[in-house]
Design an enzyme around this catalytic site. Sequence first.
Site, mmCIF file in Angstrom:
data_model
loop_
_atom_site.group_PDB
_atom_site.id
_atom_site.type_symbol
_atom_site.label_atom_id
_atom_site.label_comp_id
_atom_site.label_asym_id
_atom_site.label_seq_id
_atom_site.Cartn_x
_atom_site.Cartn_y
_atom_site.Cartn_z
ATOM 1 N N ASN A 126 74.590 9.099 -38.254
ATOM 2 C CA ASN A 126 73.466 10.017 -38.443
ATOM 3 C C ASN A 126 72.294 9.796 -37.496
ATOM 4 O OD1 ASN A 126 73.703 7.767 -40.299
ATOM 5 N ND2 ASN A 126 71.668 8.307 -41.018
ATOM 6 N N CYS A 145 65.461 8.443 -44.961
ATOM 7 C CA CYS A 145 65.249 7.452 -46.037
ATOM 8 C C CYS A 145 64.501 6.240 -45.495
ATOM 9 C CB CYS A 145 66.575 6.996 -46.625
ATOM 10 S SG CYS A 145 67.830 8.253 -46.569
HETATM 11 N N1 PMP Z 1 75.439 10.323 -45.161
HETATM 12 C C1 PMP Z 1 74.900 10.628 -43.976
HETATM 13 C C2 PMP Z 1 75.622 10.242 -42.736
HETATM 14 C C3 PMP Z 1 73.683 11.296 -43.920
HETATM 15 O O1 PMP Z 1 73.145 11.601 -42.738
HETATM 16 C C4 PMP Z 1 73.023 11.636 -45.125
HETATM 17 C C5 PMP Z 1 71.673 12.340 -45.105
HETATM 18 N N2 PMP Z 1 70.710 11.720 -44.308
HETATM 19 C C6 PMP Z 1 73.642 11.301 -46.335
HETATM 20 C C7 PMP Z 1 74.842 10.643 -46.315
HETATM 21 C C8 PMP Z 1 73.004 11.633 -47.656
HETATM 22 O O2 PMP Z 1 72.924 13.017 -47.831
HETATM 23 P P1 PMP Z 1 72.062 13.627 -49.026
HETATM 24 O O3 PMP Z 1 70.681 13.071 -48.881
HETATM 25 O O4 PMP Z 1 72.136 15.107 -48.815
HETATM 26 O O5 PMP Z 1 72.697 13.198 -50.287
#
Ligand code: PMP
Length: 379
Positions: A155, A327
């Site tokens: 990500n 986050c």
């Molecule tokens: N996995 C990855 C690789 C992400 O980029 C994200 C979001 N930043 C998540 C999980 C979590 O997604 P969500 O906040 O929509 O639950």
Amino acid sequence: MNKLIYLDNASSTPCDQRIIKGILLFFSKNYANPSNITNTLGIDANTAISLARNKVAKLFNCLPQNIIWTSGATESNNIALQGVFKKYKKLNQKSKYHIITSSIEHKSVLETLKSLQDVDISFIKPDSDGITHLKDIENCINENTFLISIMMANNELGVLNDIEVIGKICQKRNILFHSDATQAIGKLPIDLNKLNIDLLSFSGHKIYAPKGVGALYIKDPSIISPLYYGGGQEWGYRPGTLNVPGIVGLGIACEIFQSDQNTESLKIRNLRDIFESEIVKLNKNIIINRVKAQRVSNISNVSFPIKKGISIINNINLIACSSGSACDTLDHIPSHVLTEIGKSILEAKNTIRFSLGRFTKIEDIKNAIEYIKEILKIY
Ligand code: PMP
């Protein structure tokens, strides 16, 4: 320049107008509970859910009954990882269990795995490009390994792991394979009929659907035990009244990708390439991270020169972008991904993820470059 430029599509995307149009009905005229099919409104809502499931399944070339709706990738990862362990433990009484993952997974994978009891976890350190090496995975496997969880695209860096080969390794060694595809979906074709993936997680809001909806692909439902108990929706794996507008939106998002996939990725890649070629001209110490690695088309991870220990993200107010994942930004901690690939804390704090999307225009790129040029003069 005083209008915000949105280059934070890997955090969240705007909802596509075609999706908004398709889901409005389910907020207003058709508000029925899709589980109650004793009335026509409920039947229509239930049909809309089935249609959405078919659309998601079509994009992934899998069966609709292998898709369960969740609130997003965080929940999908939790249901997958905790659910598999719960079931495996029930069927296999051992003194030790072993799971393999990488140290740069999303926190929803890392923290979920850390919460499991009686499990040894190998957190494989990736190379300096952020790639988890097949040899390292193979070397970690032991007789207690029952699950491997490796993300499809990172990500923060956007780099891609060799999911096809990891799947083959898992198949050969009889190990379950989970992949977090949140940043890969909609960026590259994912054929679940060809890849040996047992569980795949993703979120709707990264692909122009609303927030608060996602899905989990489960190849063989007998491998997981449910974490929640309730009304039995989603074959008991994720009970609770379904988020009809969100699910319909996720279905439309997948349908749009099915038709636009290649042209859209190419357009975004071209804009990203322009952005990267222009930004390095601004200062000889600006580095585009992992430029040569295979990566998704929309992410550009840029390290800026370090000055006076100040974090540049605090000065870039007119571009929506991220330092670490959303986050980490909330926690004000430097990105674990960047420190794991060898960046110092200061370097990590001066590294920014710019992420483009369907609605990014060439003017946005030009304006962003002009703005960063001005910031660099005073920063
Ligand atoms: N996995 C990855 C690789 C992400 O980029 C994200 C979001 N930043 C998540 C999980 C979590 O997604 P969500 O906040 O929509 O639950």
